[in-house]
Design an enzyme around this catalytic site. Structure first.
Site, short mmCIF file in Angstrom:
data_model
loop_
_atom_site.label_atom_id
_atom_site.label_comp_id
_atom_site.label_asym_id
_atom_site.label_seq_id
_atom_site.Cartn_x
_atom_site.Cartn_y
_atom_site.Cartn_z
N HIS B 127 0.88 -1.18 0.00
CA HIS B 127 0.00 0.00 0.00
C HIS B 127 0.91 1.22 0.00
O HIS B 127 2.03 1.17 0.52
CB HIS B 127 -0.82 -0.05 1.29
CG HIS B 127 -1.89 0.99 1.40
ND1 HIS B 127 -1.63 2.29 1.73
CD2 HIS B 127 -3.24 0.92 1.26
CE1 HIS B 127 -2.77 2.97 1.78
NE2 HIS B 127 -3.76 2.16 1.49
N ASP B 204 3.01 -4.76 7.71
CA ASP B 204 1.79 -3.98 7.63
C ASP B 204 0.63 -4.97 7.77
O ASP B 204 0.34 -5.73 6.85
CB ASP B 204 1.76 -3.24 6.29
CG ASP B 204 0.42 -2.58 6.02
OD1 ASP B 204 -0.48 -2.66 6.88
OD2 ASP B 204 0.28 -1.97 4.94
N GLN B 207 -4.62 -5.52 6.58
CA GLN B 207 -5.59 -6.44 5.97
C GLN B 207 -5.49 -7.83 6.58
O GLN B 207 -6.25 -8.72 6.22
CB GLN B 207 -5.37 -6.52 4.46
CG GLN B 207 -5.49 -5.18 3.75
CD GLN B 207 -6.90 -4.61 3.79
OE1 GLN B 207 -7.88 -5.34 4.01
NE2 GLN B 207 -7.02 -3.32 3.61
N LYS B 230 -10.40 -0.82 10.41
CA LYS B 230 -10.58 -2.00 9.57
C LYS B 230 -10.89 -3.24 10.42
O LYS B 230 -11.24 -4.29 9.91
CB LYS B 230 -9.31 -2.27 8.75
CG LYS B 230 -9.10 -1.22 7.65
CD LYS B 230 -7.86 -1.53 6.85
CE LYS B 230 -7.78 -0.78 5.55
NZ LYS B 230 -7.39 0.62 5.64
N CYS B 368 -4.84 2.58 -3.62
CA CYS B 368 -3.60 3.10 -3.02
C CYS B 368 -2.47 2.10 -3.17
O CYS B 368 -1.62 1.96 -2.29
CB CYS B 368 -3.80 3.45 -1.55
SG CYS B 368 -4.93 4.81 -1.33
#
Lengths: 174, 410
Positions: B127, B204, B207, B230, B368
């Site tokens: 991202h 990261d 997700q 999220k 993104c």
């Protein structure tokens, strides 16, 4: 129309002369025409199908004119706008890679192309509200409508201020 | 909708008030969870409850309300600690979101540890928020960014990664799950290989955290970030996990109140972890409500969530594969509940506009993650991302919506 009846007939003989009042009413009648066309449809699908149809019919731009310099910033899809002056009126040529956006461009060109700078500047895009395309179309920046109208108005202001210019390059726009 | 039918989908859907809203006269089908998830009543109510019964500024008041708010906030920190299985609550830094967490590490750790010629390894899957902060610090320090490629399925190429690793590698910052494609990166292997070169690792987890159990100790990862919004929690709050020794050695990121020990104009000494990295009054109600979101997820259980979402992804993939003129972008065998696709000859923006009229919320655009789009030579995709409350009938609605799009643009 009303012009020659009220004694403006000799002006009408001069090809470059544009009566601001007559033309202003013309731009209004175009927006009203569009509103009437959309009122004819029963549901959103028909309205969108009409926009898609207009998008398909839009002449658009050849690929070599779809360059970064003429891209309109702030659109989720890619949009390109060109403007030139012919006989005192601004002609817009534009295209997008998204079909609904092409349809919106077709609507915008019907209203704003082949008009004088003052007519364009004095016509906000409020007629879109009446087309019932969903609030997101008129309100949101995502589809680029806001960015496109801003670009059209910026061209019109530039042509108004640069009386002798036949073309305006986008990088000079405010 | 687990195969055994035991997943309490009706109760779960009932926990999310927004799911009973209508959009353009149709029931909302929310398939944009990858961008932000909806909130259960437990989270929504907690925000009100904090302000109604237990709110004041934290960590400084001797008065009752300040104590209550401080306790609730620190309780949420322990929940986040357990959620990630961190060794110590000091290792949990509250940040605005994953973006701020990565910026914090890039800036604080990066400027203290990177020198000219040092290398930072990222992947094509990143991202933008795991690219740009590293570009900024690379520019400041003279470090160089290396990028791990992916294959046509969207799989992280471990061999290529191995080739990029060297003694110069100081940081490996990669996504746990790709936001644009759903690819699950085998981060255990990524970490193992980085360890051989003594490189630092940041994952990261934006997700990943909503879909998979994460154990930072088992992973032996140095930094892990995720965003609360999220994870069915409030927006504006997220977590940076960092190993204590690393965080301790890092200089502060922002200066201000809360993060100091003693301030004079001659010299300021900084507070202990985690407060050194939490300058200013924190997002108190958001932190406490993030704790409620974690409780909520634990109540359902990650095994059940993962099984349910996997079922949805499989079903959706199957149904879209059966359709004509649909190209699925990202076909890695290991994927979290994200399905990116394109309809032939129809721009994603057009797809999204028409689906919206059917009440279906999907994401269209580059997500993104422009390097991913460039890799597949597409400007954009349509992305359906599933959450714990989605159903197979919502997948069916998506399929019907796609058929309608195909008819309209034929």
């Amino acid at each position: 129309m009303a012009g020659w009846k009220s004694g403006h007939i000799d002006r009408a003989w001069k090809p470059d002369y544009i009566d601001p009042m007559t033309e202003l009413s013309k731009i209004d009648s175009t927006t009203q025409e569009i509103i009437d066309e959309f009122a004819f449809f029963d549901d959103w699908m028909q309205r969108y199908e009409y926009i898609i149809e207009m998008g398909k019919a839009l002449e658009g731009l050849p690929d070599d004119r779809k360059d970064d310099a003429h891209k309109v910033p702030g659109c989720q899809s890619q949009v390109w706008f060109y403007a030139r002056r012919e006989n005192g009126r601004i002609q817009f040529d534009a295209d997008s890679d998204a079909m609904i956006v092409r349809g919106l461009i077709a609507l915008l060109l019907r209203v704003y192309s082949n008009r004088t700078p003052d007519e364009i500047i004095s016509t906000p895009p409020e007629f879109f509200e009446a087309l019932e395309l969903g609030s997101h179309l008129s309100g949101s920046r995502a589809n680029g409508l806001h960015a496109m109208v801003t670009r059209i108005h910026a061209y019109a202001k530039a042509f108004r201020d640069e009386l002798s210019a036949d073309t305006i390059e986008p990088e000079t726009l405010a | 909708m687990a195969a055994n039918g035991s997943y309490p989908i009706d109760r779960i859907r009932g926990d999310f008030p927004i799911l009973s809203e209508e959009v353009h006269g149709k029931p909302l089908v929310y398939l944009d969870n990858g961008a932000s998830a909806q909130k259960p009543s437990a989270v929504i109510d907690q925000i009100s409850k904090t302000y109604e019964t237990g709110y004041a500024n934290v960590h400084r008041g001797v008065h009752y309300m300040s104590q209550i708010a401080t306790d609730a906030m620190e309780d949420a920190r322990r929940k986040a600690q357990m959620f990630l299985n961190a060794a110590d609550e000091k290792e949990i830094i509250f940040v605005r979101g994953a973006t701020e967490g990565i910026n914090l590490v890039a800036s604080s750790w990066g400027r203290a540890n990177l020198q000219e010629g040092d290398e930072i390894i990222l992947s094509v899957l990143e991202h933008h928020s795991n690219i740009v902060p590293w570009q900024i610090v690379a520019e400041q320090t003279g470090a160089v960014i290396k990028v791990v490629p992916i294959d046509d399925a969207g799989i992280f190429l471990m061999d290529e990664y191995e080739k990029l690793l060297s003694e110069k590698t100081k940081m490996v910052a990669v996504t746990h799950v790709s936001n644009a494609l759903g690819t699950i990166v085998p981060v255990e292997d990524v970490i193992c290989l980085a360890r051989e070169k003594d490189a630092c690792i940041l994952l990261d987890g934006c997700q990943a955290a909503p879909h998979l159990p994460v154990d930072v100790q088992a992973l032996d990862v140095d930094f892990y970030v995720f965003s609360g919004h999220k994870l069915y929690g409030p927006s504006g709050i997220g977590v940076l996990y960092g190993k204590e020794a690393l965080l301790d050695a890092m200089p502060p990121y922002e200066g201000g109140g809360e993060m100091i020990d003693r301030v004079t104009f001659e010299k300021t000494t900084y507070a202990e972890l985690p407060f050194k990295f939490e300058a200013g009054t924190p997002h108190i109600s958001g932190i406490i409500a993030l704790g409620s979101a974690i409780d909520y997820l634990n109540g359902i259980g990650f095994d059940a969530i993962a099984e349910h979402e996997h079922g949805l992804l499989e079903y959706a993939t199957e149904r879209l594969t059966e359709m004509n003129s649909i190209e699925i972008v990202g076909t890695a065998p290991e994927k979290a509940a994200i399905l990116s696709f394109n309809i032939q000859d129809v721009h994603p923006h057009d797809v999204g506009t028409i689906l919206d009229h059917d009440g279906i919320a999907v994401r269209t655009g580059h997500h993104c993650a422009q390097p991913v789009m460039d890799r597949f030579d597409v400007a954009a995709t349509v992305r359906a991302s599933f959450g714990l409350y989605n159903t197979k009938s919502e997948v069916d609605a998506l399929v019907e919506g796609i058929k309608r799009v195909q008819e309209m643009f034929a």
